[in-house]
Design a protein around this motif. Sequence first.
Motif, PDB file in Angstrom:
ATOM      1  N   CYS A  76     -39.217 -46.462  -0.343  1.00  0.00           N
ATOM      2  CA  CYS A  76     -40.102 -46.192   0.800  1.00  0.00           C
ATOM      3  C   CYS A  76     -41.360 -47.044   0.706  1.00  0.00           C
ATOM      4  O   CYS A  76     -42.001 -47.328   1.706  1.00  0.00           O
ATOM      5  CB  CYS A  76     -40.452 -44.699   0.860  1.00  0.00           C
ATOM      6  SG  CYS A  76     -41.671 -44.165  -0.380  1.00  0.00           S
ATOM      7  N   GLY A  77     -41.721 -47.433  -0.536  1.00  0.00           N
ATOM      8  CA  GLY A  77     -42.902 -48.273  -0.733  1.00  0.00           C
ATOM      9  C   GLY A  77     -44.211 -47.514  -0.818  1.00  0.00           C
ATOM     10  O   GLY A  77     -45.259 -48.117  -1.062  1.00  0.00           O
ATOM     11  N   CYS A 116     -44.395 -43.927  -2.193  1.00  0.00           N
ATOM     12  CA  CYS A 116     -44.431 -42.791  -3.127  1.00  0.00           C
ATOM     13  C   CYS A 116     -44.876 -43.257  -4.522  1.00  0.00           C
ATOM     14  O   CYS A 116     -44.998 -44.449  -4.787  1.00  0.00           O
ATOM     15  CB  CYS A 116     -43.053 -42.119  -3.187  1.00  0.00           C
ATOM     16  SG  CYS A 116     -41.835 -43.050  -4.143  1.00  0.00           S
ATOM     17  N   CYS A 130     -42.356 -45.624  -6.272  1.00  0.00           N
ATOM     18  CA  CYS A 130     -42.373 -46.965  -5.676  1.00  0.00           C
ATOM     19  C   CYS A 130     -43.627 -47.719  -6.103  1.00  0.00           C
ATOM     20  O   CYS A 130     -43.558 -48.906  -6.431  1.00  0.00           O
ATOM     21  CB  CYS A 130     -42.308 -46.880  -4.155  1.00  0.00           C
ATOM     22  SG  CYS A 130     -40.648 -46.560  -3.519  1.00  0.00           S
ATOM     23  N   CYS A 181     -37.142 -43.814  -6.075  1.00  0.00           N
ATOM     24  CA  CYS A 181     -37.992 -43.437  -4.932  1.00  0.00           C
ATOM     25  C   CYS A 181     -37.919 -41.938  -4.665  1.00  0.00           C
ATOM     26  O   CYS A 181     -36.837 -41.340  -4.616  1.00  0.00           O
ATOM     27  CB  CYS A 181     -37.546 -44.202  -3.686  1.00  0.00           C
ATOM     28  SG  CYS A 181     -38.478 -43.772  -2.208  1.00  0.00           S
TER      29      CYS A 181
HETATM   30 ZN   LIG Z   1     -40.649 -44.372  -2.614  1.00  0.00          ZN
END
Ligand SMILES: [Zn+2]
Length: 355
Positions: free
Chosen positions: A99-100, A102, A105, A113
């Motif tokens: 997701c970039g 959390c 990440c 993730c």
């Molecule tokens: Zn994530």
Amino acid sequence: MSEKMMNALRLNAVNDLEYCQVPIPAPGPSEVICRVESVSICGTDPHIINGDFRGMWPKEFPIILGHEWSGVIVELGEKAGDFGWKAGDRVCALSHVGCGQCKMCLEGRYTLCLNYGKSELGHRQYGHYSQGAYAQYMCASVKAIEKIPDEMDFNVASCMDPLSIALHMVMRSGIKPGDSVLINGAGAQGLMSILCVKSMGAGLIMISGSGTRLEAAKKMGAVPIDYRKEDVAARVKELTNGLGAKRVIECSGTEVGIRQACDAVGKGGCISMVSLPKEDVKIPIRKIVLDEIDLVGNRANPNTLAKSIPIGMNFIKEIRALITHEFPLSKYEEAFDIFNGRKDNSLKVVLKPQL
Ligand SMILES: [Zn+2]
Ligand SMILES: [Zn+2]
């Protein structure tokens, strides 16, 4: 306006594959559409097809599988060019897109993730629950692709995903130059692990397996141990002056193999694992504690795809030799039959969606 169509291999339900026409996907802002040139069959694919991971991989039908692929960018989402990508770029890819946002990440551990499976938050796992590459075109996030050198052919490039998984596992074993290594299992992951431990400066490399795969391992410079004829742990002790292997790379995924890894590892050593056994297995915790053995699990290939490409170039002949079969995508039945049955000494079997 009629949609543009492509050939694809679609899984409609458990054990129901269909070679058919589906619409060519449209890219989101940070995605690209690639013409898929090669997809290699992964050992996970038949399990997904059989329904072994029902409800997770895939979450719903129909799904296009395939995640070890390479190809050429043909269309860019509106922001993809700003990230440096252009039509005509030759690429390989990995399956996980985090997701970039959390905590995992942000630590770079995007295969863990915290929003796994939430595609509305940007998470993807191509060819598992997100649409994959057994098709003429593939929609992929720019996070999932890497450029490949002109000298790297597409079949080899499709093996960069499994090579980068082996590299992650080997790096996490804590290997140091000169360390003795036992690789447990001489399938594709085991054989690719030979290339990775060599790149990390391994000393004595031992590998357990059988048949032609074990012969392939020997050609790649590992000391072969035939688990059908020899006691693997005893042979490892013999080859290491009684010490046991400093690093064990566990790619067998069997109860016997995992037990063997625990018996063969030396004091203060590490067992780094990638394979999933069918069920949880018993391990000798007393030895693990008293001998200070590190047990390391590894999920896929976070941040190792780019590193694996120059390693792939260094060993391009060896990787080419692992690719034993190539079929047009339409001949998928024959390809899976050969792969699943390990027929004709098959190892990596590549499908070509453009043929
Ligand atoms: Zn994530
Ligand atoms: Zn795979």
